[in-house]
Design a protein around this motif. Structure first.
Motif, PDB file in Angstrom:
ATOM      1  N   LYS A 195       0.683  -1.296   0.061  1.00 35.16           N
ATOM      2  CA  LYS A 195      -0.141   0.153   0.050  1.00 35.16           C
ATOM      3  C   LYS A 195       0.876   1.122   0.018  1.00 35.16           C
ATOM      4  O   LYS A 195       0.485   2.056  -0.709  1.00 35.16           O
ATOM      5  CB  LYS A 195      -0.803  -0.127   1.286  1.00 35.16           C
ATOM      6  N   THR A 196       1.818   1.239   0.856  1.00 38.17           N
ATOM      7  CA  THR A 196       2.609   2.375   0.936  1.00 38.17           C
ATOM      8  C   THR A 196       3.697   2.574  -0.306  1.00 38.17           C
ATOM      9  O   THR A 196       4.150   3.702  -0.406  1.00 38.17           O
ATOM     10  CB  THR A 196       3.513   2.422   2.189  1.00 38.17           C
ATOM     11  N   TYR A 251      -0.630   2.678   6.649  1.00 39.56           N
ATOM     12  CA  TYR A 251       0.423   3.543   5.785  1.00 39.56           C
ATOM     13  C   TYR A 251       1.617   3.756   6.733  1.00 39.56           C
ATOM     14  O   TYR A 251       2.642   3.960   6.162  1.00 39.56           O
ATOM     15  CB  TYR A 251      -0.073   4.536   5.044  1.00 39.56           C
TER      16      TYR A 251
END
Length: 122
Positions: free
Chosen positions: A75-76, A115
């Motif tokens: 995701k990050t 995140y």
């Protein structure tokens, strides 16, 4: 693993180097950015404001002296790629940015989401 992009000068509040968003904001605030770079800064900032959770202590003007680090996960990685325009702006204006990596949380975790983490000195 945790990743942080930061300048080479420190915040008097945290006594840690300012993060990438503040470093580029300082260039913008000081009128150093071209019109195009100014627009890129605001577009990138807006994207992050829409997609990256804001730690609650930001909104209540808390005196907490936390520093944000990205988590290293799928995701990050998308978010880190979205930092590229800011990295390019820093290089264009000869503003030093450093990418720091930590295997373990680099302090006491006071906030966490999917995140990022926020840490204070231990």
């Amino acid at each position: 693993m945790y990743i942080r992009f930061h300048g080479n000068y420190s915040s008097p509040k945290t006594e840690e180097p300012y993060g990438i968003f503040v470093v580029i904001y300082h260039l913008q605030r000081d009128g150093k950015l071209s019109e195009s770079d100014n627009r890129t800064y605001f577009e990138t900032k807006e994207w992050f404001e829409q997609h990256l959770p804001n730690p609650p202590y930001y909104e209540d003007n808390s005196a907490i002296k936390a520093v944000i680090w990205f988590k290293d996960n799928p995701k990050t990685r998308v978010m880190i790629n979205k930092l590229e325009p800011l990295i390019t702006i820093a290089a264009k204006y000869e503003t030093e940015l450093t990418r720091t990596v930590a295997v373990d949380p680099p302090g006491i975790v006071v906030y966490e989401d999917d995140y990022q983490i926020a840490v204070i000195k231990s």
